[in-house]
Design a protein around this motif. Structure first.
Motif: not given
Length: 211
Positions: A43-52, A76-85
């Motif tokens: 939830h802290a990131v944007f999926e568009d790399a350039a926006r981060n 019906q479910e949100e994916p895990l709240d994990c991200a890797i940049l």
């Protein structure tokens, strides 16, 4: 305690801490010289790399090359709240890690990140000490000393969670939310995903393994 690197435990943890948009993140090396990683909350990131916007603890901006997240399988479910940049290669990273399943009962844990209320101060990084309240299914619940509310630690989502052993900090996971769902109960306890979830994410995207 002073480490062999001539840095204190706190200085070592801070050296891996980055600001990720309105949240926090933690640097991790990859088995390649093409890029390094920042582990954070989805939830802290944007999926568009350039926006981060990723900023190192010393204020230097780091370029984001790609964003890795878990796909949404069930509508019906949100994916895990994990991200890797994926970020430009950061030489000299030597992060040490600790498996969540091997944590002792009520292990000492420290959350490190950039709370919103301190970002304009001379010491924007904060450390919250506590202990593991539970570890189950690669989810760590951390009970923080002082019982801070959401308003105090807002902005630390995505921050690294460390276990101090023999005078050295070992990364065990990444914080992503307060434990309770009701705002009036969000005090002192936060949930963190273990590094195993981030290893799954790396594998899912056929990316270089973390070191």
């Amino acid at each position: 305690m002073i480490l062999n690197t001539n840095k204190t435990v706190s200085e070592v943890m801070q050296s891996y801490c980055v600001m990720v948009n309105g949240g926090s993140g933690v640097l991790m090396s990859a088995m390649t010289h093409e890029y390094s990683y920042v582990l954070t909350a989805r939830h802290a990131v944007f999926e568009d790399a350039a926006r981060n916007l990723v900023t190192h603890h010393n204020g230097v901006e780091i370029k984001v090359l790609d964003v890795l997240v878990f796909p949404k399988v069930d509508p019906q479910e949100e994916p895990l709240d994990c991200a890797i940049l994926k970020i430009t290669h950061q030489p000299g990273l030597s992060q040490r890690s600790w498996s969540a399943s091997l944590l002792p009962h009520e292990a000492n844990l420290t959350l490190v990140g950039f709370p919103e209320t301190e970002r304009a101060s001379l010491t924007p990084i904060r450390h919250w000490n506590g202990h593991s309240a539970s570890v189950a299914d690669e989810l760590i619940t951390l009970a923080l000393k002082g019982i801070p509310g959401k308003d105090i630690i807002q902005g630390m989502s995505g921050g690294g969670v460390y276990h101090i052993d023999n005078g050295y900090p070992y990364l065990v996971g990444v914080e992503f939310e307060m434990e309770a769902t009701r705002l009036d109960q969000q005090f002192g306890r936060v949930d963190c995903y273990s590094l195993a979830r981030y290893n799954q994410l790396v594998t899912l995207h056929s990316s270089a393994p973390m070191i």
